[in-house]
Scaffold this motif. Structure first.
Motif, PDB file in Angstrom:
ATOM      1  N   LYS A 146       1.142  -1.207  -0.702  1.00 55.05           N
ATOM      2  CA  LYS A 146      -0.389   0.035  -0.148  1.00 55.05           C
ATOM      3  C   LYS A 146       0.857   1.377   0.254  1.00 55.05           C
ATOM      4  O   LYS A 146       0.025   2.273  -0.140  1.00 55.05           O
ATOM      5  N   ARG A 147       2.156   1.722  -0.009  1.00 48.27           N
ATOM      6  CA  ARG A 147       3.391   2.313   0.316  1.00 48.27           C
ATOM      7  C   ARG A 147       2.723   2.803  -1.216  1.00 48.27           C
ATOM      8  O   ARG A 147       3.002   4.757  -1.259  1.00 48.27           O
ATOM      9  N   ILE A 148       2.599   2.118  -2.405  1.00 47.92           N
ATOM     10  CA  ILE A 148       2.583   3.030  -3.261  1.00 47.92           C
ATOM     11  C   ILE A 148       1.932   3.339  -3.900  1.00 47.92           C
ATOM     12  O   ILE A 148       0.353   3.036  -3.600  1.00 47.92           O
ATOM     13  N   PRO A 149       1.199   5.081  -4.286  1.00 48.34           N
ATOM     14  CA  PRO A 149      -0.229   5.122  -4.479  1.00 48.34           C
ATOM     15  C   PRO A 149      -0.628   5.138  -5.158  1.00 48.34           C
ATOM     16  O   PRO A 149       0.064   4.472  -6.745  1.00 48.34           O
ATOM     17  N   LEU A 150      -2.452   5.030  -5.668  1.00 45.27           N
ATOM     18  CA  LEU A 150      -2.610   4.503  -6.833  1.00 45.27           C
ATOM     19  C   LEU A 150      -2.740   5.237  -8.053  1.00 45.27           C
ATOM     20  O   LEU A 150      -2.504   4.741  -9.436  1.00 45.27           O
ATOM     21  N   SER A 151      -1.981   6.105  -7.694  1.00 43.95           N
ATOM     22  CA  SER A 151      -2.281   7.142  -8.753  1.00 43.95           C
ATOM     23  C   SER A 151      -1.052   6.682  -9.814  1.00 43.95           C
ATOM     24  O   SER A 151      -0.757   7.237 -11.021  1.00 43.95           O
ATOM     25  N   LEU A 152       0.260   5.971  -9.493  1.00 40.41           N
ATOM     26  CA  LEU A 152       1.447   5.686  -9.957  1.00 40.41           C
ATOM     27  C   LEU A 152       0.862   4.571 -10.764  1.00 40.41           C
ATOM     28  O   LEU A 152       1.449   3.995 -11.527  1.00 40.41           O
ATOM     29  N   LYS A 153       0.158   3.636 -10.149  1.00 44.91           N
ATOM     30  CA  LYS A 153      -0.717   1.867 -10.718  1.00 44.91           C
ATOM     31  C   LYS A 153      -1.546   2.646 -11.553  1.00 44.91           C
ATOM     32  O   LYS A 153      -1.016   1.858 -13.459  1.00 44.91           O
ATOM     33  N   LEU A 199      13.787  -5.903 -11.145  1.00 43.59           N
ATOM     34  CA  LEU A 199      14.319  -5.395 -10.413  1.00 43.59           C
ATOM     35  C   LEU A 199      14.881  -4.086  -9.686  1.00 43.59           C
ATOM     36  O   LEU A 199      14.758  -4.281  -8.734  1.00 43.59           O
ATOM     37  N   ALA A 200      15.408  -3.699 -10.885  1.00 44.31           N
ATOM     38  CA  ALA A 200      15.650  -2.397 -10.625  1.00 44.31           C
ATOM     39  C   ALA A 200      14.995  -1.153  -9.759  1.00 44.31           C
ATOM     40  O   ALA A 200      14.675  -0.401  -9.695  1.00 44.31           O
ATOM     41  N   GLY A 201      13.497  -1.053 -11.038  1.00 40.34           N
ATOM     42  CA  GLY A 201      12.203  -0.813 -10.572  1.00 40.34           C
ATOM     43  C   GLY A 201      12.072  -0.476  -9.281  1.00 40.34           C
ATOM     44  O   GLY A 201      11.681   0.515  -8.310  1.00 40.34           O
ATOM     45  N   TYR A 202      12.090  -1.813  -8.448  1.00 43.98           N
ATOM     46  CA  TYR A 202      11.752  -2.408  -7.503  1.00 43.98           C
ATOM     47  C   TYR A 202      12.398  -1.832  -6.309  1.00 43.98           C
ATOM     48  O   TYR A 202      11.988  -1.315  -5.707  1.00 43.98           O
ATOM     49  N   LEU A 203      13.851  -1.846  -6.294  1.00 41.60           N
ATOM     50  CA  LEU A 203      14.533  -1.471  -5.434  1.00 41.60           C
ATOM     51  C   LEU A 203      14.123   0.134  -5.581  1.00 41.60           C
ATOM     52  O   LEU A 203      14.455   1.170  -4.720  1.00 41.60           O
ATOM     53  N   LEU A 204      14.333   1.027  -6.549  1.00 39.52           N
ATOM     54  CA  LEU A 204      14.313   2.027  -6.740  1.00 39.52           C
ATOM     55  C   LEU A 204      13.132   2.910  -5.860  1.00 39.52           C
ATOM     56  O   LEU A 204      12.834   3.639  -4.851  1.00 39.52           O
ATOM     57  N   LEU A 205      11.568   2.596  -5.928  1.00 36.36           N
ATOM     58  CA  LEU A 205      10.498   2.258  -5.343  1.00 36.36           C
ATOM     59  C   LEU A 205      10.426   2.906  -4.131  1.00 36.36           C
ATOM     60  O   LEU A 205      10.221   2.838  -3.199  1.00 36.36           O
ATOM     61  N   LYS A 206      11.249   1.283  -3.263  1.00 33.01           N
ATOM     62  CA  LYS A 206      11.142   0.917  -2.653  1.00 33.01           C
ATOM     63  C   LYS A 206      11.725   1.726  -1.492  1.00 33.01           C
ATOM     64  O   LYS A 206      11.242   2.228  -0.322  1.00 33.01           O
ATOM     65  N   HIS A 207      13.394   2.512  -2.216  1.00 34.23           N
ATOM     66  CA  HIS A 207      14.041   3.341  -1.582  1.00 34.23           C
ATOM     67  C   HIS A 207      13.547   4.788  -1.145  1.00 34.23           C
ATOM     68  O   HIS A 207      13.373   5.100  -0.318  1.00 34.23           O
ATOM     69  N   PHE A 208      12.345   5.112  -2.846  1.00 37.08           N
ATOM     70  CA  PHE A 208      11.703   6.769  -2.757  1.00 37.08           C
ATOM     71  C   PHE A 208      10.689   6.676  -1.689  1.00 37.08           C
ATOM     72  O   PHE A 208      10.064   7.345  -0.861  1.00 37.08           O
ATOM     73  N   TYR A 209       9.938   5.147  -1.636  1.00 41.49           N
ATOM     74  CA  TYR A 209       8.989   4.873  -0.395  1.00 41.49           C
ATOM     75  C   TYR A 209       8.984   4.370   0.890  1.00 41.49           C
ATOM     76  O   TYR A 209       8.217   4.210   1.233  1.00 41.49           O
ATOM     77  N   LYS A 210       9.988   3.875   0.986  1.00 43.74           N
ATOM     78  CA  LYS A 210      10.100   3.933   2.102  1.00 43.74           C
ATOM     79  C   LYS A 210      10.068   4.901   4.124  1.00 43.74           C
ATOM     80  O   LYS A 210       9.573   4.380   4.377  1.00 43.74           O
ATOM     81  N   ASN A 211      10.241   6.077   3.190  1.00 39.78           N
ATOM     82  CA  ASN A 211       9.258   7.185   3.991  1.00 39.78           C
ATOM     83  C   ASN A 211       7.769   7.776   4.341  1.00 39.78           C
ATOM     84  O   ASN A 211       7.940   7.369   3.317  1.00 39.78           O
ATOM     85  N   PRO A 212       7.237   7.053   5.220  1.00 35.97           N
ATOM     86  CA  PRO A 212       6.186   7.181   5.017  1.00 35.97           C
ATOM     87  C   PRO A 212       5.617   8.597   4.763  1.00 35.97           C
ATOM     88  O   PRO A 212       4.680   8.909   4.056  1.00 35.97           O
TER      89      PRO A 212
END
Length: 448
Positions: free
Chosen positions: A156-163, A432-445
């Motif tokens: 749920k950390r990923i916003p719906l607009s991104l999807k 894998l690269a996209g996952y790691l980038l987004l995980k890093h960008f959205y780790k902060n609530p």
């Protein structure tokens, strides 16, 4: 932008694609393992078997003087079902989704254009020699199932607009792929079959305008159009897309009239069960009322929505896994460094770097020039991550690779094997690269 009206259908669509992506991943891995074991000969012999479906003097799977093999049945017939489903999704998006107005559609369309043009350009620069250059369109597609599957891992950390942004530009990618297949992978046109096909398409169009809601009508004549396209020289999967656009999107009964009909019918049913008389069997009148309820319930769902819902399980769990199992096999026998430096490297770089540069730069320039606005809860960092995910090109990329190289004499199988390795390795790296980038960008609530 208010995305609430899209949440329910979009989440259903995303969930179906994610589950289908997991099945594809397993099947593709199985195909690659089999391709490098003694089972390879059995695998090849199975897909080389001829398929015959005879109706009187007509063999539905006979084209250009020979019977279709099981491989060509999957790529030319079952994939027509896949593209029919894609056509339904595109029509739905154009009518009520993100492509229904310029304001909603323009930014994802711009992103998709960059994500198609730049990879093609990079591939052509790296791999200009013919016949390898026939595969320039291979890296132009984004696989919706796998890319949404990667986003689902972030929860749920990923916003719906991104999807929504990812789904929309991937749908536009599909439109581009369909145009390329129709324009560049059709040959030796036979005018007689083509004219008959156009006549049947006209009948389908008239049927849609006249309010014919029978799904059998569109399925039967759609198969006829597919057969005529198959023999006309136009790639038969295009028949699936064209057929989908003739399916009516308007239900026979509007929702308000439906509610009135249901309320009137329910009032005729008994309010309490007659347990004293052990009444477990319905009377004739009660059965008639329930049959009427079932009938009007069918009429309130448009043929487009109904067929789209019904096809999702077939496409996600039968058609695409069969396609992946037949086409994702990569043989590493006699594979050398020179093979990697050819088509493999070209596809890999075009998918990973080309998609990233194309999607990000076109979108960033459109926003920076103030021609368009970035979707809510998206910024340059999230755009960078989703642009990298755009490099996951699997189903349509494999399909175009097969069209590009499979028919070439002598060198065709080698080029196709190299292209498959580039597609799968590039897709894995991009995912894998996209996952790691987004995980890093959205780790902060605060960034969610």
């Amino acid at each position: 932008m208010d995305y609430n009206i899209f949440k329910s259908p979009l989440r259903h669509f995303i969930k179906a694609k994610i589950n289908g992506g997991a099945v594809l991943l397993f099947v593709a891995a199985a195909a690659m393992i089999i391709a490098n074991t003694p089972l390879r000969e059995t695998y090849d012999a199975f897909f080389a078997k001829e398929v015959i479906l005879q109706f009187g003097d007509i063999n539905l799977f006979h084209v250009h003087g020979r019977n279709m093999t099981f491989m060509s049945l999957i790529n030319d017939a079952l994939m027509a079902i896949f593209f029919f489903s894609v056509g339904l999704e595109i029509k739905r998006e154009i009518l009520v989704g993100e492509l229904s107005s310029p304001r909603k559609a323009l930014l994802p369309v711009v992103a998709a254009c960059g994500g198609m043009l730049v990879p093609i350009l990079i591939f052509s620069l790296i791999c200009p020699e013919s016949p390898a250059s026939r595969g320039a369109a291979i890296p132009m597609a984004t696989d919706i199932a796998f890319s949404l599957g990667v986003l689902s891992l972030l929860g749920k950390r990923i916003p719906l607009s991104l999807k929504i942004f990812l789904t929309t530009f991937a749908v536009v990618d599909d439109i581009g792929g369909i145009i390329v297949i129709g324009a560049f992978y059709s040959s030796n046109l036979i005018l007689e079959y083509l004219l008959w096909a156009l006549g049947i398409i006209f009948i389908l169009w008239i049927g849609g305008k006249a309010g014919i809601n029978s799904k059998l009508f569109y399925i039967f004549f759609g198969i006829v159009v597919w057969y005529l396209f198959l023999n006309s020289g136009i790639h038969p999967t295009i028949a699936g897309v064209i057929g989908a656009f003739t399916v009516p999107a308007r239900p026979k009964l509007n929702i308000y009239k439906y509610v009135g009909e249901i309320r009137a019918s329910l009032q005729k049913l008994p309010e309490t069960a007659d347990m004293a008389n052990n009444k477990y069997m319905l009377s004739n009148s009660e059965r008639a009322i329930l049959r009427h309820v079932e009938s009007v319930s069918d009429k309130v769902i448009s043929p487009l929505q109904s067929m789209d819902d019904n096809l999702h399980p077939l496409v996600n769990y039968v058609v695409m896994p069969l396609f992946a199992f037949a086409n994702a096999s990569i043989s590493f026998e006699h594979f050398t460094l020179a093979d990697i430096e050819g088509v493999t490297l070209s596809v890999f770089i075009a998918l990973v770097l080309g998609k990233l540069l194309g999607i990000f730069s076109f979108t960033w320039l459109a926003v920076k020039s103030k021609l368009l606005n970035m979707p809510e809860h998206m910024d340059a960092r999230s755009l960078l991550g989703v642009s990298m995910l755009g490099g996951i090109g699997f189903t349509v990329s494999l399909f175009i690779a097969n069209l590009s190289y499979a028919g070439l004499p002598d060198i065709g199988p080698t080029l196709l094997n190299q292209a498959k390795l580039g597609i799968i390795s590039g897709s894995v790296f991009a995912g894998l690269a996209g996952y790691l980038l987004l995980k890093h960008f959205y780790k902060n609530p605060r960034n969610r």
